[in-house]
Write an enzyme that holds these catalytic residues in place. Structure first.
Site, PDB file in Angstrom:
ATOM      1  N   ASP A  37       0.828  -1.211   0.000  1.00  0.00           N
ATOM      2  CA  ASP A  37       0.000   0.000   0.000  1.00  0.00           C
ATOM      3  C   ASP A  37       0.866   1.265   0.000  1.00  0.00           C
ATOM      4  OD1 ASP A  37      -2.322   1.458   0.031  1.00  0.00           O
ATOM      5  OD2 ASP A  37      -2.644   1.291   2.185  1.00  0.00           O
ATOM      6  N   HIS A  60       2.850   3.486  -8.921  1.00  0.00           N
ATOM      7  CA  HIS A  60       2.719   2.051  -9.202  1.00  0.00           C
ATOM      8  C   HIS A  60       3.959   1.531  -9.939  1.00  0.00           C
ATOM      9  CE1 HIS A  60      -1.269   2.186  -7.638  1.00  0.00           C
ATOM     10  NE2 HIS A  60      -1.793   2.857  -8.633  1.00  0.00           N
ATOM     11  N   LEU A 119      11.268 -20.656  -4.594  1.00  0.00           N
ATOM     12  CA  LEU A 119      10.329 -19.718  -3.968  1.00  0.00           C
ATOM     13  C   LEU A 119       9.022 -19.800  -4.747  1.00  0.00           C
ATOM     14  CD1 LEU A 119       9.682 -17.186  -2.104  1.00  0.00           C
ATOM     15  CD2 LEU A 119      10.450 -15.783  -4.029  1.00  0.00           C
TER      16      LEU A 119
HETATM   17  C1  FPP Z   1      -2.086   0.082  -3.300  1.00  0.00           C
HETATM   18  O1  FPP Z   1      -1.554   1.383  -3.232  1.00  0.00           O
HETATM   19  C2  FPP Z   1      -1.475  -0.576  -4.425  1.00  0.00           C
HETATM   20  C3  FPP Z   1      -2.154  -1.075  -5.466  1.00  0.00           C
HETATM   21  C4  FPP Z   1      -3.627  -1.051  -5.588  1.00  0.00           C
HETATM   22  C5  FPP Z   1      -1.443  -1.659  -6.617  1.00  0.00           C
HETATM   23  C6  FPP Z   1      -0.256  -2.485  -6.295  1.00  0.00           C
HETATM   24  C7  FPP Z   1       0.576  -2.500  -7.487  1.00  0.00           C
HETATM   25  C8  FPP Z   1       1.907  -2.457  -7.532  1.00  0.00           C
HETATM   26  C9  FPP Z   1       2.780  -2.568  -6.365  1.00  0.00           C
HETATM   27  C10 FPP Z   1       2.545  -2.231  -8.837  1.00  0.00           C
HETATM   28  C11 FPP Z   1       3.153  -3.322  -9.560  1.00  0.00           C
HETATM   29  C12 FPP Z   1       2.847  -4.703  -9.168  1.00  0.00           C
HETATM   30  C13 FPP Z   1       3.344  -5.745  -9.836  1.00  0.00           C
HETATM   31  C14 FPP Z   1       3.016  -7.105  -9.386  1.00  0.00           C
HETATM   32  C15 FPP Z   1       4.208  -5.612 -10.999  1.00  0.00           C
HETATM   33  P1  FPP Z   1      -2.501   2.629  -3.487  1.00  0.00           P
HETATM   34  O2  FPP Z   1      -2.358   3.024  -4.887  1.00  0.00           O
HETATM   35  O3  FPP Z   1      -3.877   2.304  -3.020  1.00  0.00           O
HETATM   36  O4  FPP Z   1      -1.835   3.693  -2.599  1.00  0.00           O
HETATM   37  P2  FPP Z   1      -2.554   4.872  -1.806  1.00  0.00           P
HETATM   38  O5  FPP Z   1      -3.229   4.243  -0.605  1.00  0.00           O
HETATM   39  O6  FPP Z   1      -1.414   5.728  -1.426  1.00  0.00           O
HETATM   40  O7  FPP Z   1      -3.509   5.528  -2.743  1.00  0.00           O
END
Ligand code: FPP
Length: 251
Positions: free
Chosen positions: A26, A43, A137
């Site tokens: 997150d 992201h 893994l």
């Molecule tokens: C939550 O942060 C994150 C997500 C909904 C997406 C997770 C994706 C990645 C880590 C990118 C790439 C992943 C892979 C597997 C290549 P948020 O965007 O909700 O953050 P916020 O709470 O600050 O808005």
């Protein structure tokens, strides 16, 4: 190159042979917004943190790593962000397959597939097939995943009367979400929030929880090591008593 079989790692480190760590990644959006960038840039940086984390896991004795990449509720986000995320997942799978293979990482994706695009499904299947026999893994990406949805689907599958109820349900849950894994030992959430957000609810029944304020794009190998060190310092009793208490009670 960090190749060594799972059990040899675990044994040489004096650890259990199965160690499942799950991460709610997150904070990408907040990390980017705080720097005047678009959320998608967060992201993108988050994908780099995924790479670092996958590399850092085996030396810490981690044998299964489940990463929450996209929840069923994330479809509520703007279409442009969803499309960019789906694009990132496809790029990651295509670009990482070689490294995963080289390092003995088996990839599987858990969650629904019926709402993903054809090219993404093809990229998932290609990566899963290419890495199917790797055993160092087990990396699981949760995409279009909801624990409650998986539990509800599992509940509708036919039951086997001969197995104990918990084992039978575990098997059904594996079928419902596309893949099975041991229970979660350690669940980490970055970004400062302290909630489970519909992630691995059944599998985390006895998970140790670790919350840290750092945003996911800044998550480092040292953060993972710190979480694992904290996990190792905790006493897990699974509803029983500590060894010390038990022996005191017996004497
Ligand atoms: C939550 O942060 C994150 C997500 C909904 C997406 C997770 C994706 C990645 C880590 C990118 C790439 C992943 C892979 C597997 C290549 P948020 O965007 O909700 O953050 P916020 O709470 O600050 O808005």
């Amino acid at each position: 190159m960090y190749f060594m079989t799972q059990s040899r790692f675990a044994q040489s480190a004096g650890l259990e042979t199965s160690f499942h760590v799950a991460i709610i990644m997150d904070g990408n959006g907040r990390w980017a917004t705080a720097r005047g960038m678009r959320r998608i840039e967060g992201h993108r940086r988050g994908a780099r943190a995924v790479r670092r984390t996958v590399r850092a896991a085996p030396p810490l004795g981690i044998t299964t790593l489940t990463l929450f990449a996209f929840s069923c509720d994330n479809w509520k986000r703007p279409g442009s962000e969803v499309a960019a995320l789906m694009g990132l997942f496809g790029e990651y799978l295509a670009s990482e397959t070689g490294e995963l293979l080289e390092n003995g990482v088996r990839l599987s994706v858990i969650g629904r597939r019926d709402r993903l695009t054809e090219p993404l499904i093809a990229a998932i299947e290609a990566c899963e097939d290419a890495t199917a026999s790797a055993s160092h893994l087990h990396l699981r990406l949760a995409i279009d995943y909801s624990a409650r949805d998986a539990i509800a689907r599992a509940a509708r599958l036919p039951a086997s009367e001969s197995e104990p109820a918990i084992d039978a349900f575990r098997r059904r849950l594996g079928s419902a979400c596309g893949d099975s894994a041991p229970d979660v030992d350690l669940l980490i959430r970055t970004g400062g929030e302290r909630r489970l957000s519909d992630f691995l609810l059944w599998e985390s029944a006895y998970a140790e929880l670790f919350f840290l304020p750092r945003m996911w794009p800044e998550f480092r190998a040292s953060d993972l090591a710190a979480a694992v060190a904290e996990f190792r310092s905790r006493q897990r009793r699974f509803g029983g008593l500590s060894a010390e208490c038990s022996s005191r009670e017996r004497s």
